[in-house]
Write a protein that holds these residues in place. Structure first.
Motif, mmCIF file in Angstrom:
data_model
loop_
_atom_site.group_PDB
_atom_site.id
_atom_site.type_symbol
_atom_site.label_atom_id
_atom_site.label_comp_id
_atom_site.label_asym_id
_atom_site.label_seq_id
_atom_site.Cartn_x
_atom_site.Cartn_y
_atom_site.Cartn_z
ATOM 1 N N ILE A 35 6.282 2.444 10.559
ATOM 2 C CA ILE A 35 6.188 1.025 10.258
ATOM 3 C C ILE A 35 7.027 0.762 9.022
ATOM 4 C CG2 ILE A 35 4.627 -0.825 9.592
ATOM 5 C CD1 ILE A 35 2.419 0.664 11.057
ATOM 6 N N ASP A 36 7.924 -0.209 9.144
ATOM 7 C CA ASP A 36 8.771 -0.565 8.008
ATOM 8 C C ASP A 36 8.006 -1.528 7.108
ATOM 9 O OD1 ASP A 36 10.855 0.976 8.934
ATOM 10 O OD2 ASP A 36 11.742 -0.659 10.084
ATOM 11 N N VAL A 37 7.816 -1.164 5.860
ATOM 12 C CA VAL A 37 7.119 -2.008 4.895
ATOM 13 C C VAL A 37 8.050 -2.239 3.728
ATOM 14 C CG1 VAL A 37 5.146 -2.171 3.362
ATOM 15 C CG2 VAL A 37 4.897 -1.082 5.586
ATOM 16 N N ASP A 38 8.262 -3.502 3.413
ATOM 17 C CA ASP A 38 9.097 -3.856 2.274
ATOM 18 C C ASP A 38 8.218 -3.871 1.027
ATOM 19 O OD1 ASP A 38 11.071 -4.677 0.605
ATOM 20 O OD2 ASP A 38 11.184 -6.727 1.367
ATOM 21 N N PRO A 39 8.433 -2.985 0.061
ATOM 22 C CA PRO A 39 7.578 -2.930 -1.120
ATOM 23 C C PRO A 39 7.591 -4.217 -1.923
ATOM 24 C CG PRO A 39 9.268 -1.201 -1.201
ATOM 25 C CD PRO A 39 9.467 -1.978 0.046
ATOM 26 N N GLU A 44 4.345 -8.995 -4.024
ATOM 27 C CA GLU A 44 4.307 -10.421 -4.318
ATOM 28 C C GLU A 44 2.890 -10.962 -4.368
ATOM 29 O OE1 GLU A 44 6.725 -12.509 -1.554
ATOM 30 O OE2 GLU A 44 8.579 -11.629 -2.292
ATOM 31 N N GLY A 45 2.009 -10.478 -3.518
ATOM 32 C CA GLY A 45 0.659 -11.005 -3.448
ATOM 33 C C GLY A 45 -0.306 -10.369 -4.427
ATOM 34 N N MET A 46 0.131 -9.434 -5.238
ATOM 35 C CA MET A 46 -0.769 -8.733 -6.146
ATOM 36 C C MET A 46 -0.660 -9.291 -7.558
ATOM 37 S SD MET A 46 -0.130 -4.863 -4.933
ATOM 38 C CE MET A 46 -1.716 -4.155 -4.689
ATOM 39 N N GLU A 47 -1.800 -9.426 -8.197
ATOM 40 C CA GLU A 47 -1.840 -9.864 -9.589
ATOM 41 C C GLU A 47 -2.249 -8.680 -10.457
ATOM 42 O OE1 GLU A 47 -1.153 -12.693 -11.196
ATOM 43 O OE2 GLU A 47 -0.467 -13.660 -9.359
ATOM 44 N N LEU A 48 -1.589 -8.503 -11.549
ATOM 45 C CA LEU A 48 -1.929 -7.429 -12.466
ATOM 46 C C LEU A 48 -3.054 -7.875 -13.388
ATOM 47 C CD1 LEU A 48 1.646 -6.238 -13.446
ATOM 48 C CD2 LEU A 48 0.090 -5.199 -11.815
#
Length: 98
Positions: A35-39, A44-48
Protein backbone atom coordinates in the motif's frame (compact mmCIF):
# COMPACT_ATOMS: atom_id res chain seq x y z
CA UNK A 1 -10.60 -10.55 2.47
CA UNK A 2 -13.74 -10.18 0.38
CA UNK A 3 -15.41 -13.30 -0.95
CA UNK A 4 -17.20 -13.40 -4.27
CA UNK A 5 -20.10 -15.76 -3.64
CA UNK A 6 -21.20 -15.63 -7.30
CA UNK A 7 -17.99 -17.09 -8.67
CA UNK A 8 -17.88 -20.82 -9.42
CA UNK A 9 -16.56 -22.90 -6.56
CA UNK A 10 -13.73 -25.35 -6.82
CA UNK A 11 -14.37 -28.98 -6.03
CA UNK A 12 -11.98 -31.23 -4.14
CA UNK A 13 -10.72 -32.59 -7.46
CA UNK A 14 -9.93 -29.08 -8.71
CA UNK A 15 -8.06 -28.25 -5.53
CA UNK A 16 -5.93 -31.38 -5.73
CA UNK A 17 -5.02 -30.58 -9.35
CA UNK A 18 -3.31 -27.29 -8.44
CA UNK A 19 0.40 -27.80 -8.77
CA UNK A 20 2.87 -26.81 -6.11
CA UNK A 21 4.40 -24.26 -8.46
CA UNK A 22 1.01 -22.55 -9.01
CA UNK A 23 0.38 -22.33 -5.30
CA UNK A 24 3.83 -20.89 -4.63
CA UNK A 25 3.40 -18.34 -7.43
CA UNK A 26 0.09 -17.21 -5.92
CA UNK A 27 1.72 -16.81 -2.52
CA UNK A 28 4.55 -14.70 -3.99
CA UNK A 29 2.04 -12.50 -5.87
CA UNK A 30 0.00 -11.85 -2.74
CA UNK A 31 3.10 -11.06 -0.68
CA UNK A 32 4.38 -8.41 -3.08
CA UNK A 33 1.31 -6.20 -2.92
CA UNK A 34 2.00 -3.05 -0.92
CA UNK A 35 0.00 0.00 0.00
CA UNK A 36 1.43 3.34 -1.04
CA UNK A 37 1.18 5.84 1.83
CA UNK A 38 2.31 9.41 1.44
CA UNK A 39 3.89 10.44 4.78
CA UNK A 40 3.01 14.09 4.13
CA UNK A 41 -0.71 13.25 3.93
CA UNK A 42 -0.58 11.33 7.20
CA UNK A 43 1.23 14.14 9.02
CA UNK A 44 -1.26 16.82 7.92
CA UNK A 45 -4.02 15.58 10.22
CA UNK A 46 -1.83 15.24 13.31
CA UNK A 47 -1.39 17.90 15.96
CA UNK A 48 1.70 17.96 18.12
CA UNK A 49 1.34 18.40 21.88
CA UNK A 50 1.82 22.02 22.87
CA UNK A 51 0.84 23.33 19.44
CA UNK A 52 -0.42 26.92 19.30
CA UNK A 53 -4.20 26.69 18.95
CA UNK A 54 -4.94 30.32 19.85
CA UNK A 55 -6.26 31.05 16.35
CA UNK A 56 -8.65 28.09 16.35
CA UNK A 57 -12.36 28.46 17.09
CA UNK A 58 -14.66 25.72 18.31
CA UNK A 59 -18.12 25.52 16.85
CA UNK A 60 -19.88 23.66 19.66
CA UNK A 61 -23.29 24.55 20.94
CA UNK A 62 -23.37 24.27 24.74
CA UNK A 63 -26.70 23.61 26.40
CA UNK A 64 -27.39 24.27 30.07
CA UNK A 65 -28.09 21.29 32.32
CA UNK A 66 -31.62 20.02 31.71
CA UNK A 67 -34.23 19.24 34.36
CA UNK A 68 -33.69 15.47 33.98
CA UNK A 69 -29.89 15.72 34.34
CA UNK A 70 -27.48 16.08 37.25
CA UNK A 71 -23.79 16.84 37.76
CA UNK A 72 -21.81 14.11 39.48
CA UNK A 73 -19.96 15.39 42.56
CA UNK A 74 -16.98 13.09 41.87
CA UNK A 75 -16.32 13.22 38.11
CA UNK A 76 -18.15 16.53 37.48
CA UNK A 77 -19.81 15.18 34.34
CA UNK A 78 -23.45 15.86 33.50
CA UNK A 79 -25.48 12.64 33.41
CA UNK A 80 -29.11 11.71 32.87
CA UNK A 81 -31.09 10.96 36.05
CA UNK A 82 -31.12 7.27 35.10
CA UNK A 83 -27.36 7.23 35.87
CA UNK A 84 -27.86 8.43 39.46
CA UNK A 85 -26.47 5.83 41.87
CA UNK A 86 -26.70 7.58 45.23
CA UNK A 87 -27.05 10.86 47.04
CA UNK A 88 -24.82 11.49 50.07
CA UNK A 89 -25.27 14.66 52.10
CA UNK A 90 -26.84 16.40 49.14
CA UNK A 91 -24.07 15.25 46.79
CA UNK A 92 -25.18 13.32 43.69
CA UNK A 93 -22.95 10.46 42.50
CA UNK A 94 -23.24 8.67 39.16
CA UNK A 95 -23.15 4.88 38.65
CA UNK A 96 -19.68 5.05 37.10
CA UNK A 97 -18.17 6.65 40.22
CA UNK A 98 -19.64 4.26 42.81
Amino acid sequence: MATDYDSPRKTDEDLSEDSLQELQARRVDKGTSTIDVDPDEVAEGMELPGADLSGEELAVRVLPRQADEFTCSRCFLVHHRSQLAEERNGRLVCKECT
